[in-house]
Write an enzyme that holds these catalytic residues in place. Sequence first.
Site, PDB file in Angstrom:
ATOM      1  CD  GLU A 285      -8.673  50.424  12.261  1.00 30.59           C
ATOM      2  OE1 GLU A 285      -7.537  50.533  11.736  1.00 30.59           O
ATOM      3  OE2 GLU A 285      -9.046  51.118  13.225  1.00 30.59           O
ATOM      4  CD  GLU A 377      -8.951  49.959  17.213  1.00 30.83           C
ATOM      5  OE1 GLU A 377      -9.070  48.752  16.913  1.00 30.83           O
ATOM      6  OE2 GLU A 377      -8.032  50.679  16.773  1.00 30.83           O
TER       7      GLU A 377
HETATM    8  C1  IDC Z   1      -1.649  49.170  17.163  1.00 35.05           C
HETATM    9  C2  IDC Z   1      -1.072  48.888  18.526  1.00 35.05           C
HETATM   10  C3  IDC Z   1       0.409  48.738  18.422  1.00 35.05           C
HETATM   11  C4  IDC Z   1       0.733  47.695  17.373  1.00 35.05           C
HETATM   12  C5  IDC Z   1       0.081  48.047  16.052  1.00 35.05           C
HETATM   13  C6  IDC Z   1       0.289  47.021  14.969  1.00 35.05           C
HETATM   14  O1  IDC Z   1      -1.466  49.914  19.418  1.00 35.05           O
HETATM   15  O2  IDC Z   1       0.962  48.384  19.683  1.00 35.05           O
HETATM   16  O3  IDC Z   1       2.129  47.636  17.190  1.00 35.05           O
HETATM   17  O4  IDC Z   1      -1.313  48.176  16.253  1.00 35.05           O
HETATM   18  O5  IDC Z   1      -0.414  45.869  15.220  1.00 35.05           O
HETATM   19  C7  IDC Z   1      -5.785  50.832  14.738  1.00 35.05           C
HETATM   20  C8  IDC Z   1      -5.778  49.346  14.797  1.00 35.05           C
HETATM   21  C9  IDC Z   1      -4.980  48.843  15.969  1.00 35.05           C
HETATM   22  C10 IDC Z   1      -3.765  49.721  16.214  1.00 35.05           C
HETATM   23  C11 IDC Z   1      -4.240  51.106  16.617  1.00 35.05           C
HETATM   24  C12 IDC Z   1      -3.116  52.076  16.967  1.00 35.05           C
HETATM   25  O6  IDC Z   1      -7.077  48.788  14.810  1.00 35.05           O
HETATM   26  O7  IDC Z   1      -4.609  47.516  15.694  1.00 35.05           O
HETATM   27  O8  IDC Z   1      -3.045  49.157  17.278  1.00 35.05           O
HETATM   28  N1  IDC Z   1      -5.041  51.624  15.529  1.00 35.05           N
HETATM   29  O9  IDC Z   1      -2.258  52.251  15.877  1.00 35.05           O
HETATM   30  N2  IDC Z   1      -6.466  51.580  13.916  1.00 35.05           N
HETATM   31  C13 IDC Z   1      -6.150  52.870  14.124  1.00 35.05           C
HETATM   32  C14 IDC Z   1      -5.240  52.931  15.157  1.00 35.05           C
END
Ligand code: IDC
Length: 459
Positions: A285, A377
């Site tokens: 992302e 994702e």
């Molecule tokens: C989130 C995980 C969470 C973690 C956070 C930071 O769910 O447990 O603490 O990342 O690493 C994304 C990202 C993905 C995120 C997810 C939800 O690709 O890494 O995971 N998210 O926030 N993009 C939009 C949402």
Amino acid sequence: MKRIVALLATCATAVGLTTLLSPQPAAAAAGCKVDYTVTSQWQGGFQAGVKITNLGDPVTGWTLKFTLPDSGQKLVQGWNATWSQSGSTVSAAGIDWNRTLATGASTDLGFVGSFTGSNPKPSAFTLNGVACTGSVEEPPPNPGPGTGTPVDVNGQLHVCGVNLCNQYNRPIQLRGMSTHGIQWFSKCYNNAALDALAKDWKSDLLRIAMYVQENGYETDPAGFTSRVNSLVDMAEARGMYALIDFHTLTPGDPNYNLDRAKTFFASVAARNAAKKNVIYEIANEPNGVNWTAIKSYAEQVIPVIRAADPDAVIIVGTRGWSSLGVSDGSNETEVVNNPVNATNIMYAFHFYAASHKDNYRATVSRAASKLPLFVTEFGTVSATGGGTMDRSSTTAWLDLLDQLKISYANWTYSDANESSAAFKPGTCDGTDYSSSGVLSESGALLKSRISTADSFPTS
Ligand code: IDC
């Protein structure tokens, strides 16, 4: 089909005399396992794969030795190590990219040999002088042709027009799940969990989310590379596609990790080039960065993959957390008007159903006729990964993706303590990944969507 023959020898760990003298640092724990596979054999010659798994403390250099039992056997040529033969002893020493082996890490070597009489298996495998007598959980054998798995039916994928196409050049949609960060949730990616994903969920793909920061790849490049490779193998053994996600997130400019990306993808692409189940996602992302910078990153990383694995599909992240720019107030036209200069690529689109609704869906509907899109994702919840699941928005999204034949992977196949996780907390400490009682609300919805029959065209 390859047959894996685990060679078990009997010999104890070598304890050097030095450990009896004091003061001395504690002896490093040692141990290893070798899987030896004859992958093909012909008149007078054969090819073998040798997989080494380090079961002891991490090593930063290694030499594998083994004995060719038949005096007519000779090493002709080996790869992924520096090979030599002296008498009946063959040595293979680790090279740049595989000389560091974390605990539990594996590396694959291979060689071509010649033989005159019979062709018995080599014996007396040692790693740094220690007998390789260990055993670890084996994945089930590759189901192979005729078993009707997603990879079996569809084979090597490619991009045709705006679609993902199978070996019959027909558009398909892959539906599957993403891991959580493998640095945190590796306990969820064992044989039982992946069996459930392949058999009960009937998932077509496993996305392997390898974070680069947050205690991820940058802290142990060799260890994470090897962990990704073993998950690729576990997906392959179950006939699922493996989407290798270079999970950049913070910092948002993928160029921050450009050198790491080149190193990582050179290695995984070389190692997995012959496989049909691998798709590469080069930047999860991008955020806080414009499309020009993302495109420049892509045009430097893609050639590295192509040099090793020319025919794999590669997915490029987009601006604004892979929203095609929408989350930054832009839209798909910046990509349509200035596409990445490469073929056989797709663009990533991500959404979180409780946060991203009609205007994001409208963008995807429009962009889908111009750009090959892959939802690498998405979540059923808010963009934080938590909050209440939005069933109606999720259903609207999945109906749209089904209709447009856009492939997707849901965040996450894990038991994280957040509503986006498919399993209830604690599930991965047990052995049951199949009963409905272990599923979260999001997991139950996704399982019901993903497990419906695929209708992959076969002609
Ligand atoms: C989130 C995980 C969470 C973690 C956070 C930071 O769910 O447990 O603490 O990342 O690493 C994304 C990202 C993905 C995120 C997810 C939800 O690709 O890494 O995971 N998210 O926030 N993009 C939009 C949402």
